[in-house]
Write a protein that holds these residues in place. Structure first.
Motif, mmCIF file in Angstrom:
data_model
loop_
_atom_site.group_PDB
_atom_site.id
_atom_site.type_symbol
_atom_site.label_atom_id
_atom_site.label_comp_id
_atom_site.label_asym_id
_atom_site.label_seq_id
_atom_site.Cartn_x
_atom_site.Cartn_y
_atom_site.Cartn_z
ATOM 1 N N MET A 199 7.245 1.188 -5.972
ATOM 2 C CA MET A 199 7.276 -0.073 -5.233
ATOM 3 C C MET A 199 8.242 -0.005 -4.060
ATOM 4 O O MET A 199 7.949 -0.456 -2.948
ATOM 5 C CB MET A 199 7.680 -1.200 -6.172
ATOM 6 N N ALA A 200 9.424 0.550 -4.301
ATOM 7 C CA ALA A 200 10.430 0.654 -3.248
ATOM 8 C C ALA A 200 9.921 1.525 -2.099
ATOM 9 O O ALA A 200 10.090 1.188 -0.918
ATOM 10 C CB ALA A 200 11.730 1.235 -3.806
ATOM 11 N N GLY A 201 9.279 2.637 -2.455
ATOM 12 C CA GLY A 201 8.740 3.521 -1.425
ATOM 13 C C GLY A 201 7.674 2.840 -0.591
ATOM 14 O O GLY A 201 7.646 2.978 0.637
ATOM 15 N N ALA A 202 6.777 2.092 -1.254
ATOM 16 C CA ALA A 202 5.721 1.368 -0.539
ATOM 17 C C ALA A 202 6.324 0.328 0.399
ATOM 18 O O ALA A 202 5.849 0.123 1.526
ATOM 19 C CB ALA A 202 4.778 0.707 -1.533
ATOM 20 N N TRP A 203 7.381 -0.332 -0.049
ATOM 21 C CA TRP A 203 8.049 -1.361 0.750
ATOM 22 C C TRP A 203 8.755 -0.740 1.947
ATOM 23 O O TRP A 203 8.628 -1.205 3.081
ATOM 24 C CB TRP A 203 9.042 -2.108 -0.146
ATOM 25 N N ILE A 204 9.485 0.330 1.699
ATOM 26 C CA ILE A 204 10.216 1.014 2.775
ATOM 27 C C ILE A 204 9.255 1.568 3.824
ATOM 28 O O ILE A 204 9.448 1.396 5.030
ATOM 29 C CB ILE A 204 11.088 2.145 2.182
ATOM 30 N N GLY A 205 8.192 2.240 3.370
ATOM 31 C CA GLY A 205 7.236 2.841 4.298
ATOM 32 C C GLY A 205 6.520 1.823 5.163
ATOM 33 O O GLY A 205 6.131 2.121 6.300
ATOM 34 N N GLY A 206 6.349 0.602 4.650
ATOM 35 C CA GLY A 206 5.618 -0.415 5.403
ATOM 36 C C GLY A 206 6.473 -1.247 6.322
ATOM 37 O O GLY A 206 5.929 -1.998 7.150
ATOM 38 N N THR A 207 7.801 -1.149 6.214
ATOM 39 C CA THR A 207 8.661 -2.030 7.002
ATOM 40 C C THR A 207 9.483 -1.318 8.065
ATOM 41 O O THR A 207 9.677 -1.845 9.159
ATOM 42 C CB THR A 207 9.632 -2.800 6.076
ATOM 43 N N PHE A 218 6.564 -10.058 3.844
ATOM 44 C CA PHE A 218 5.119 -9.949 3.624
ATOM 45 C C PHE A 218 4.753 -8.598 3.015
ATOM 46 O O PHE A 218 3.910 -8.511 2.108
ATOM 47 C CB PHE A 218 4.383 -10.148 4.948
ATOM 48 N N THR A 219 5.392 -7.524 3.501
ATOM 49 C CA THR A 219 5.093 -6.187 2.980
ATOM 50 C C THR A 219 5.507 -6.056 1.515
ATOM 51 O O THR A 219 4.844 -5.372 0.731
ATOM 52 C CB THR A 219 5.779 -5.108 3.829
ATOM 53 N N LEU A 220 6.611 -6.710 1.131
ATOM 54 C CA LEU A 220 7.023 -6.702 -0.271
ATOM 55 C C LEU A 220 5.943 -7.331 -1.151
ATOM 56 O O LEU A 220 5.603 -6.798 -2.220
ATOM 57 C CB LEU A 220 8.335 -7.461 -0.440
ATOM 58 N N LEU A 221 5.371 -8.430 -0.675
ATOM 59 C CA LEU A 221 4.297 -9.098 -1.423
ATOM 60 C C LEU A 221 3.068 -8.204 -1.532
ATOM 61 O O LEU A 221 2.497 -8.032 -2.621
ATOM 62 C CB LEU A 221 3.926 -10.416 -0.735
#
Length: 424
Positions: A257-265, A408-411
């Motif tokens: 989850m953290a990786g997906a959040w970091i990569g998208g922001t 929004f990316t976290l969601l």
């Protein structure tokens, strides 16, 4: 030559295409690729033993000669006097100095990319010393950036979209379009002009510096506005390297989850890798996949932006009423065609596995021509244009859009990566 002169867009397409074709031919027939100089170093000893060496200087000189020949050819194709390129050696030297500074591992870790040092060197010279008149003839920042974009197209491989992972691609599509629209809407609320709005929205939503550059090329945007957006992207990325892992820990996010959040922001690939690595190996892997998924959307976004801009471009002081296909074609930035053709060539015609050495060199060329473009921008820009009222508003919009992006990316990351849909 004036009867044979080409527009800047067609010239950049020809120059970029020529380098790509020559690279393929030389590698196919002779197995030859350019020996690219190294600019990476950690300590003073590394600088002396790896970068400031005779062999490296020879490689730099070869790249200089090739780049100079390409610039002279570009001037000839456009019907310009060859004498306009006489300042290029100094421009090249300044850019190499910036690339050496940007090659330091500490700078890489904190997300300071080479282009920011190119910009700073140019700004300092122009504002405190004064750019010499004899170098101004070669300060073709738009042309350098467009040539770099042709090379960038060769690295956008369609098959890599699937390799990036379906989940990463789903998140990227949703985030890119949503954040772009929100940012553009926010710009409109703050009465920011369309050029700045386009570049800023692309930078915050797609992939930072490359997206801003591609958008500026597609809409023929003001280079001073582009330099400001790039500065925003790079400066904001630095504190996010520290803040994002801390927030992820406070929220109790797992590495995926953290990786997906970091990569998208976070907006720069280097900063994404640095931040993901801080959180863990799995976070690094997922963040890189998500960021790569956004990167591969750049070509599609640049094309759509170019079509939109061509269709709505102003005629004098009024917007044109539904121009026909001919008018759209006349306005359409032709370098985008070169960008797409380069991508299609390596996606469906040339086997990328076999030609990886060629692709690696083209990627290096991309970085060099981007860097030349930003050194040129700095040498042409006055500090006052970077701190005017409109740019202050743009900073607020960028921060607002980035805040929306983070939430929004976290969601979206939770919906895409955090829920085990197979168990529902």
């Amino acid at each position: 030559m004036k009867k044979l002169s080409l527009t800047e867009d067609w010239t950049t397409t020809v120059i970029g295409g020529l380098v790509i074709v020559l690279g393929i031919i030389l590698y196919s027939l002779l197995g030859y690729t350019l020996s690219w100089p190294t600019f990476k170093w950690n300590t003073g000893d590394d600088l002396l033993s790896n970068v400031l060496t005779g062999k490296n200087f020879i490689n730099i000189f070869v790249i200089f000669i090739l780049s100079y020949v390409l610039l002279l050819l570009a001037d000839i194709l456009q019907g310009k006097p060859i004498s306009s390129a006489k300042g290029f050696p100094l421009l090249f030297i300044l850019t190499i100095v910036a690339m050496i500074i940007g090659g330091n591992s500490v700078m890489n870790y904190w997300g300071f990319e080479t282009v920011i040092f190119c910009l700073l060197i140019g700004l300092v010279i122009n504002n405190f010393i004064g750019t010499p008149q004899w170098i101004k003839g070669c300060l073709s920042s738009e042309m350098y950036v467009k040539i770099g974009l042709i090379f960038l197209g060769s690295t956008i491989i369609f098959q890599d979209i699937m390799q990036a992972g379906a989940l990463g691609l789903i998140q990227s599509v949703v985030v890119v379009f949503s954040v772009w629209y929100f940012s553009f809407w926010l710009c409109k609320k703050f009465n920011i002009d369309k050029e700045m709005s386009m570049m800023l929205s692309s930078a915050v939503s797609i992939c930072g510096v490359s997206a801003a550059i591609a958008t500026a090329g597609a809409i023929k945007g003001d280079s001073k506005k582009l330099s400001y957006v790039v500065s925003l992207v790079l400066v904001v990325a630095v504190p996010m390297i520290v803040i994002m892992p801390v927030l992820a820990k406070l929220l109790g996010l797992g590495e995926v989850m953290a990786g997906a959040w970091i990569g998208g922001t976070i907006d720069t690939t280097g900063a994404v890798a640095a931040t993901g690595a801080v959180y863990g190996e799995e976070a690094l892997k997922i963040s890189t996949i998500v960021k790569f998924s956004q990167n591969v959307l750049l070509g599609i976004a640049a094309f759509l932006i170019a079509v939109y801009w061509s269709y709505t471009k102003k005629e004098g002081n009024e917007f044109a009423d539904k121009p026909n296909l001919k008018v759209i074609w006349d306005r359409f930035p032709k370098f985008v065609i070169g960008f797409i053709m380069a991508s299609l060539l390596f996606s469906f015609v040339i086997p990328t596995e076999h030609y990886k050495p060629v692709l690696n060199v083209l990627k290096k060329f991309q970085g060099l021509w981007f860097a030349l473009g930003f050194t040129s921008i700095g040498l042409e820009t006055n500090f006052k244009t970077l701190i005017n009222k409109e740019n202050r508003k743009a900073t607020l919009v960028f921060l607002g859009a980035q805040t929306f992006n983070v939430i929004f990316t976290l969601l979206v990351a939770y919906l895409v990566f955090g829920i085990e849909w197979t168990k529902i």
